[in-house]
Structures are given as structure tokens and as C-alpha cells.
Write a protein that holds these residues in place. Structure first.
Motif, PDB file in Angstrom:
ATOM      1  N   PRO A  94       2.771  -8.549   6.491  1.00 18.33           N
ATOM      2  CA  PRO A  94       1.731  -8.072   6.450  1.00 18.33           C
ATOM      3  C   PRO A  94       0.822  -8.525   6.460  1.00 18.33           C
ATOM      4  CG  PRO A  94       3.872  -6.522   6.116  1.00 18.33           C
ATOM      5  CD  PRO A  94       4.308  -7.739   5.549  1.00 18.33           C
ATOM      6  N   ARG A  95      -0.110  -7.903   5.793  1.00 20.54           N
ATOM      7  CA  ARG A  95      -1.787  -8.883   5.053  1.00 20.54           C
ATOM      8  C   ARG A  95      -1.427 -10.582   5.818  1.00 20.54           C
ATOM      9  NH1 ARG A  95      -1.063  -9.083   0.595  1.00 20.54           N
ATOM     10  NH2 ARG A  95      -1.599 -11.318   0.098  1.00 20.54           N
ATOM     11  N   ILE A  96      -0.884 -11.017   5.745  1.00 25.35           N
ATOM     12  CA  ILE A  96      -0.811 -12.483   5.511  1.00 25.35           C
ATOM     13  C   ILE A  96      -1.121 -12.887   7.498  1.00 25.35           C
ATOM     14  CG2 ILE A  96       0.616 -15.292   6.082  1.00 25.35           C
ATOM     15  CD1 ILE A  96       1.484 -13.968   3.004  1.00 25.35           C
ATOM     16  N   ARG A  97      -0.010 -12.055   7.533  1.00 37.16           N
ATOM     17  CA  ARG A  97       0.227 -12.379   9.867  1.00 37.16           C
ATOM     18  C   ARG A  97      -1.253 -11.809  10.196  1.00 37.16           C
ATOM     19  NH1 ARG A  97       5.037  -9.276  10.579  1.00 37.16           N
ATOM     20  NH2 ARG A  97       3.518  -7.549  10.854  1.00 37.16           N
ATOM     21  N   ALA A  98      -1.316 -10.314   9.605  1.00 34.83           N
ATOM     22  CA  ALA A  98      -2.419 -10.200  10.118  1.00 34.83           C
ATOM     23  C   ALA A  98      -4.020 -10.953  10.475  1.00 34.83           C
ATOM     24  CB  ALA A  98      -3.263  -8.624   9.015  1.00 34.83           C
ATOM     25  N   GLN A  99      -4.066 -11.697   9.222  1.00 34.03           N
ATOM     26  CA  GLN A  99      -5.637 -12.922   8.892  1.00 34.03           C
ATOM     27  C   GLN A  99      -5.324 -13.669   9.698  1.00 34.03           C
ATOM     28  OE1 GLN A  99      -7.774 -12.285   6.932  1.00 34.03           O
ATOM     29  NE2 GLN A  99      -8.711 -14.095   6.086  1.00 34.03           N
ATOM     30  N   LYS A 101      -3.634 -13.162  12.238  1.00 36.94           N
ATOM     31  CA  LYS A 101      -4.382 -13.173  14.366  1.00 36.94           C
ATOM     32  C   LYS A 101      -5.921 -12.930  13.664  1.00 36.94           C
ATOM     33  CE  LYS A 101      -3.569  -9.522  17.044  1.00 36.94           C
ATOM     34  NZ  LYS A 101      -2.927  -8.546  16.933  1.00 36.94           N
ATOM     35  N   ARG A 102      -6.757 -12.439  12.489  1.00 34.82           N
ATOM     36  CA  ARG A 102      -7.843 -12.218  12.536  1.00 34.82           C
ATOM     37  C   ARG A 102      -9.080 -13.583  12.773  1.00 34.82           C
ATOM     38  NH1 ARG A 102      -7.846  -7.894   9.134  1.00 34.82           N
ATOM     39  NH2 ARG A 102      -7.285  -9.572   7.851  1.00 34.82           N
ATOM     40  N   LEU A 103      -8.283 -14.410  12.233  1.00 30.31           N
ATOM     41  CA  LEU A 103      -8.703 -15.699  12.551  1.00 30.31           C
ATOM     42  C   LEU A 103      -8.274 -16.864  13.516  1.00 30.31           C
ATOM     43  CD1 LEU A 103      -8.191 -16.762   8.948  1.00 30.31           C
ATOM     44  CD2 LEU A 103     -10.561 -15.739   9.497  1.00 30.31           C
ATOM     45  N   GLY A 104      -7.312 -16.162  14.682  1.00 29.05           N
ATOM     46  CA  GLY A 104      -7.196 -16.758  15.639  1.00 29.05           C
ATOM     47  C   GLY A 104      -6.016 -18.493  15.229  1.00 29.05           C
ATOM     48  N   LEU A 105      -5.769 -17.965  14.390  1.00 31.44           N
ATOM     49  CA  LEU A 105      -4.750 -18.783  13.999  1.00 31.44           C
ATOM     50  C   LEU A 105      -3.181 -18.921  14.894  1.00 31.44           C
ATOM     51  CD1 LEU A 105      -5.046 -19.082   9.995  1.00 31.44           C
ATOM     52  CD2 LEU A 105      -6.427 -20.601  12.413  1.00 31.44           C
ATOM     53  N   ASP A 106      -3.003 -19.965  15.116  1.00 31.49           N
ATOM     54  CA  ASP A 106      -1.601 -20.301  15.850  1.00 31.49           C
ATOM     55  C   ASP A 106      -0.208 -20.540  14.854  1.00 31.49           C
ATOM     56  OD1 ASP A 106       0.379 -22.350  16.642  1.00 31.49           O
ATOM     57  OD2 ASP A 106       0.635 -20.670  18.587  1.00 31.49           O
ATOM     58  N   LEU A 107       0.761 -19.659  14.903  1.00 32.29           N
ATOM     59  CA  LEU A 107       1.591 -18.964  13.531  1.00 32.29           C
ATOM     60  C   LEU A 107       2.250 -21.032  13.800  1.00 32.29           C
ATOM     61  CD1 LEU A 107       2.636 -18.186  11.225  1.00 32.29           C
ATOM     62  CD2 LEU A 107       4.344 -17.324  12.835  1.00 32.29           C
ATOM     63  N   HIS A 108       2.261 -21.505  14.758  1.00 32.19           N
ATOM     64  CA  HIS A 108       3.556 -22.666  15.631  1.00 32.19           C
ATOM     65  C   HIS A 108       2.072 -23.459  14.982  1.00 32.19           C
ATOM     66  CE1 HIS A 108       6.172 -25.940  16.917  1.00 32.19           C
ATOM     67  NE2 HIS A 108       5.471 -26.097  17.234  1.00 32.19           N
ATOM     68  N   GLU A 113       1.754 -27.696  10.812  1.00 24.28           N
ATOM     69  CA  GLU A 113       0.376 -28.349   9.554  1.00 24.28           C
ATOM     70  C   GLU A 113       1.142 -28.510   8.426  1.00 24.28           C
ATOM     71  OE1 GLU A 113      -3.229 -27.465   9.612  1.00 24.28           O
ATOM     72  OE2 GLU A 113      -2.954 -27.127  11.697  1.00 24.28           O
ATOM     73  N   ALA A 114       1.736 -27.958   7.675  1.00 24.80           N
ATOM     74  CA  ALA A 114       3.206 -27.513   6.021  1.00 24.80           C
ATOM     75  C   ALA A 114       3.526 -28.549   6.286  1.00 24.80           C
ATOM     76  CB  ALA A 114       2.672 -26.155   6.802  1.00 24.80           C
ATOM     77  N   ASN A 115       4.296 -28.715   7.424  1.00 26.56           N
ATOM     78  CA  ASN A 115       5.063 -29.788   7.240  1.00 26.56           C
ATOM     79  C   ASN A 115       5.050 -31.324   7.790  1.00 26.56           C
ATOM     80  OD1 ASN A 115       7.195 -28.306   7.124  1.00 26.56           O
ATOM     81  ND2 ASN A 115       7.073 -27.540   9.186  1.00 26.56           N
TER      82      ASN A 115
END
Length: 123
Positions: A94-99, A101-108, A113-115
């Protein structure tokens, strides 16, 4: 041992042993170094080591046998994986997900990038 002053030494040692089980450095059924060996390796009091081992025994991660030492319990790795995943999902995610969202990053995009798929490249 890491220096985390707010976390008691016995909990730090228990955490290190948990990491060793999860990482496969300590396999199920394998012997854990003796209290004296761990105390010497970690440069801590043997009573602190005993407390860490008692904590892990209470959690069912290790089995202690008087005169035979301690071993990693059968099923310990799976039990730890379940505990750690639950901990991550309830407290960390939940803390990571909120961060994110706060930074306007796209999870996909982060996942790509991680891959190693930055800008469509898979080099």
C-alpha cells in the motif's frame, strides 16, 4: 550484523537467519551453527543468540533438540514465504502503490523497465 539501533539484536539475528532460509543458504533439515559459533561470528552475547533461536523455534522455523543442536524445520521456507508475502501485501505494497501514484508513475511501464524492456528494447 547490521546496525539498526531501534531493533533488538536478537530480532536482527533472527531476521538474518530467516533471510538465509529464504535465500537457500540454510536448507530445511540443515544444522544451524551452535549458539557459541553464532555468538562468535556475530560478536554478540550467547544469551542474545539463544533468544533469537527461541524466537524462531516458537514460530516453527527451527527445531531445537537438547544436545543435538538446532535444525531448519521441514516446511520452514514455505511458511516464511507465506508470512513474508502477506507482510508485503498488507504493509509494504500500500505504501509503495501510494508512492507510485504520488509520483505519477505508470505501473506497467515500471514493470517493463524492471524486466529490461526500457523504450521497447529487450537488450
Amino acid at each position: 550484523m547490521s546496525q539498526a539501533p531501534s531493533i533488538p539484536l536478537y530480532e536482527q539475528l533472527a531476521s538474518e537467519l530467516v533471510d538465509a532460509v529464504l535465500d537457500g543458504r540454510l536448507e530445511e533439515g540443515s544444522a544451524i551453527p551452535s549458539v557459541r559459533q553464532l555468538a562468535a561470528q556475530q560478536q554478540i552475547n550467547p544469551l542474545t543468540v539463544q533468544r533469537a533461536l527461541a524466537l524462531l523455534a516458537d514460530r516453527g522455523i527451527i527445531e531445537r533438540r537438547r544436545g543435538q543442536g538446532s535444525t531448519v524445520a521441514q516446511g520452514a521456507r514455505q511458511k516464511l514465504l507465506i508470512e513474508q508475502r502477506q507482510q508485503f501485501l498488507e504493509h509494504d505494497w500500500p505504501r509503495i502503490r501510494a508512492q507510485i501514484k504520488r509520483l505519477g508513475l505508470d505501473l506497467h511501464a515500471l514493470s517493463s523497465e524492471a524486466n529490461g524492456e526500457v523504450d521497447g528494447n529487450t537488450d
